[in-house]
Design an enzyme around this catalytic site. Sequence first.
Site, PDB file in Angstrom:
ATOM      1  N   ASP A  88      41.563  40.873  38.826  1.00  0.00           N
ATOM      2  CA  ASP A  88      40.462  41.221  38.239  1.00  0.00           C
ATOM      3  C   ASP A  88      40.914  43.338  38.435  1.00  0.00           C
ATOM      4  O   ASP A  88      40.936  44.159  39.278  1.00  0.00           O
ATOM      5  CB  ASP A  88      38.781  41.418  37.911  1.00  0.00           C
ATOM      6  CG  ASP A  88      38.685  41.056  39.391  1.00  0.00           C
ATOM      7  OD1 ASP A  88      39.560  41.483  40.591  1.00  0.00           O
ATOM      8  OD2 ASP A  88      37.058  40.710  40.319  1.00  0.00           O
ATOM      9  N   GLU A 111      32.006  36.434  34.016  1.00  0.00           N
ATOM     10  CA  GLU A 111      29.873  36.351  34.605  1.00  0.00           C
ATOM     11  C   GLU A 111      29.462  35.148  33.920  1.00  0.00           C
ATOM     12  O   GLU A 111      29.921  34.245  33.424  1.00  0.00           O
ATOM     13  CB  GLU A 111      29.758  37.686  33.716  1.00  0.00           C
ATOM     14  CG  GLU A 111      30.251  38.658  33.967  1.00  0.00           C
ATOM     15  CD  GLU A 111      29.653  39.676  35.312  1.00  0.00           C
ATOM     16  OE1 GLU A 111      29.204  39.199  36.021  1.00  0.00           O
ATOM     17  OE2 GLU A 111      29.454  40.453  34.967  1.00  0.00           O
TER      18      GLU A 111
END
Length: 240
Positions: free
Chosen positions: A69, A145
């Site tokens: 990421d 998330e």
Amino acid sequence: MKATVLIEKDHATASAAAADIIASALVENPELTATFAAGDTPFACYAQLIARQQRGELQLGRTRYIGLDEWVGLGPKDTGSCIETMQRGYYGPAGVPDANIAYYDGRAADPQQEALRMAELLANTGGLDLAVLGVGVNGHIGFNEPGPEAAGDFAVVPLSDTTQTVGKKYFGGRATPTQGATLTLQALRGAARVVVLATGAAKQPVVSALLAGNRTLPLAAFCEHPGAYYILDSQSAGQA
Ligand code: F6R
């Protein structure tokens, strides 16, 4: 639950348990395709892998690494970016050649195009063999998330308030970017082996939820994965 749950005494023993699993995958096939999380949690485990390499027990430089990421807006020269953190804490000390490291450039002019490039790159390598992951205090994995899952294999996503608040620790207290780019849960589930490392009291609420059967948090994405390991310590597992 098809995944294996290991509850270790503390962060050091959890890191050693994770290093054992990763080392056995790398000894079996040093040329596998892997993604390794940044963040604070896994570096004790990475230090153990580097020590094992120094003892001649394994090779870390032949693996093909795909960055998990990145903060959108930050590139490899920006302190606190995921790639900069990994270069400093792992790829550099492990002697991984640049040619074996692929990463999302958070400073790319077109973030979506850059995500597409990463997805194509992953497809061209045939997907992941090994994923080494940390867990956010809100249960995130990479920058996936809580909430609806991102589509595709690599996505640009809005970052939650929690992630932005907690993330300041990587930037000396300064504000974080508001968007992240991440390998998706779909791409991570495709890995033959998944190691999720969650230690310390801050992770206890989400780890307790997982152990109590919550399957909605991103953290729970690997519960039905037979090649997944959740490596916890007594604090995160609420046994301290
Ligand atoms: C970092 C990453 C994040 C972290 C997570 C936990 O590359 O993917 O999901 O693993 O935020 O961070 P620490 O380990 O600092 O608690």
